[in-house]
Write a protein that holds these residues in place. Sequence first.
Motif, PDB file in Angstrom:
ATOM      1  N   GLU A 139       0.836  -1.206   0.000  1.00  0.00           N
ATOM      2  CA  GLU A 139       0.000   0.000   0.000  1.00  0.00           C
ATOM      3  C   GLU A 139       0.869   1.254   0.000  1.00  0.00           C
ATOM      4  OE1 GLU A 139      -2.967   0.142  -0.641  1.00  0.00           O
ATOM      5  OE2 GLU A 139      -3.979  -1.663   0.047  1.00  0.00           O
ATOM      6  N   PRO A 140       0.383   2.358  -0.600  1.00  0.00           N
ATOM      7  CA  PRO A 140      -0.944   2.536  -1.205  1.00  0.00           C
ATOM      8  C   PRO A 140      -1.021   2.069  -2.670  1.00  0.00           C
ATOM      9  CG  PRO A 140       0.229   4.605  -1.236  1.00  0.00           C
ATOM     10  CD  PRO A 140       1.148   3.622  -0.574  1.00  0.00           C
ATOM     11  N   SER A 164      -3.993  -0.607  -3.646  1.00  0.00           N
ATOM     12  CA  SER A 164      -5.422  -0.292  -3.757  1.00  0.00           C
ATOM     13  C   SER A 164      -5.709   1.076  -4.381  1.00  0.00           C
ATOM     14  CB  SER A 164      -6.083  -0.373  -2.374  1.00  0.00           C
ATOM     15  OG  SER A 164      -5.619   0.670  -1.537  1.00  0.00           O
ATOM     16  N   GLU A 218      -4.511   7.434 -10.374  1.00  0.00           N
ATOM     17  CA  GLU A 218      -3.523   8.003  -9.446  1.00  0.00           C
ATOM     18  C   GLU A 218      -2.155   7.365  -9.654  1.00  0.00           C
ATOM     19  OE1 GLU A 218      -6.587   9.133  -5.779  1.00  0.00           O
ATOM     20  OE2 GLU A 218      -4.764   7.990  -5.373  1.00  0.00           O
ATOM     21  N   THR A 270      -3.204   7.207  -3.398  1.00  0.00           N
ATOM     22  CA  THR A 270      -3.792   7.066  -2.062  1.00  0.00           C
ATOM     23  C   THR A 270      -4.492   5.718  -1.923  1.00  0.00           C
ATOM     24  OG1 THR A 270      -5.750   8.205  -2.891  1.00  0.00           O
ATOM     25  CG2 THR A 270      -4.158   9.532  -1.678  1.00  0.00           C
ATOM     26  N   ARG A 271      -4.423   5.170  -0.753  1.00  0.00           N
ATOM     27  CA  ARG A 271      -4.981   3.866  -0.435  1.00  0.00           C
ATOM     28  C   ARG A 271      -6.510   3.913  -0.407  1.00  0.00           C
ATOM     29  NH1 ARG A 271      -3.439   0.159   4.359  1.00  0.00           N
ATOM     30  NH2 ARG A 271      -1.449   1.227   4.397  1.00  0.00           N
ATOM     31  N   ARG A 272      -7.160   2.905  -0.985  1.00  0.00           N
ATOM     32  CA  ARG A 272      -8.621   2.774  -0.913  1.00  0.00           C
ATOM     33  C   ARG A 272      -8.930   1.456  -0.238  1.00  0.00           C
ATOM     34  NH1 ARG A 272     -10.183   7.023  -4.608  1.00  0.00           N
ATOM     35  NH2 ARG A 272      -8.495   8.349  -3.910  1.00  0.00           N
ATOM     36  N   ASP A 273      -9.346   1.502   1.008  1.00  0.00           N
ATOM     37  CA  ASP A 273      -9.587   0.221   1.725  1.00  0.00           C
ATOM     38  C   ASP A 273     -11.026  -0.259   1.552  1.00  0.00           C
ATOM     39  OD1 ASP A 273      -6.975  -0.242   3.186  1.00  0.00           O
ATOM     40  OD2 ASP A 273      -7.433   1.813   3.724  1.00  0.00           O
TER      41      ASP A 273
END
Lengths: 186, 186
Positions: free
Chosen positions: A153-154, A157, A162, B183-186
């Motif tokens: 991560e990130p 996901s 992005e 950016t992380r998407r959980d």
Amino acid sequence: MLAAARAAFAERGYDGASIRAIAGAAGVDPALVHHYFGTKDALFLAAVQAPVDPDEFLPAVLSGPPEERGAAVVRTVLRVWDGPGRPAALALVRSAVNHERSAAMLREFVLVKIIRRVIGSLDMPREEREARGALVASQVAGLVLMRYVLRLEPLASAPAEEVVAAVAPTLQRYLTGEVTLPTRRD
Amino acid sequence: MLAAARAAFAERGYDGASIRAIAGAAGVDPALVHHYFGTKDALFLAAVQAPVDPDEFLPAVLSGPPEERGAAVVRTVLRVWDGPGRPAALALVRSAVNHERSAAMLREFVLVKIIRRVIGSLDMPREEREARGALVASQVAGLVLMRYVLRLEPLASAPAEEVVAAVAPTLQRYLTGEVTLPTRRD
């Protein structure tokens, strides 16, 4: 035939392997190889067990202007890996990391079917194309490894766009920007 | 003990795994784990089967000015992989690509023992550090894959300093330059 083709492509590379020699090693007539696979290109794709045929998506990558090619490359790689081909692509990477011969096959695939075509359209000496192509491959391979294999991560996901925004400038520099090019020492 | 440690680190991460829980899973007293391995950090290194202890070379990477850190990172990675640790490092990569649990272990190793320390010294929010660190890891991992595993030329045989010159600007941008952060998407 496929086993003979894999041995030939891994040992002599795409350019050095001939359908005649592959047929000879397999103990069949070259016409039979042509009958089953059509071209050397199609035989190569079958031997590599490629999850997708680069010819299907490379035209879209190459249709845009050269200064947007970095973004187009990342976007296309993510589309393939986020699509139904992921298990097959992962199997290909696993095999390449585990076996010398599979590594040689994947190297030829990346070189012949992807790098040559993405960079082939840029006007520069062959050595420069190879060096820029290898640098592009290094960033793309590492992105795939972190996003899909290690799932760090990130990157794992984050939305595709992005990731494209973050990595495309790197590929663009490798493709057309100012780079101190590494040179082969044989 | 090592098997229990690997399971714990892979499932709960470095921060979430405790020596007490690992000892419990192994059916031994926590004091025994401390006796054999000393610290959680040392137990982790043994569990990962890391070819080198990052603590031995990271101080040199971090001692230079921040604007030369990209070059220092590439130089250090190449020194490790061009040195006697290569077979062990290769075994680590193979294992990570083949097994989910090994992938989780290597991810923790890269994150905790390398990224946190290389980026930890830069003054920025945690999320930004993670994103920049993951981008750095993507370029480094891909370079290793192309130079040492697929052996794609000219990266495979180019002198280390030429590779440093080509790739360091990428790492420098990821570390301290202008980047659209994923950016992380959980």
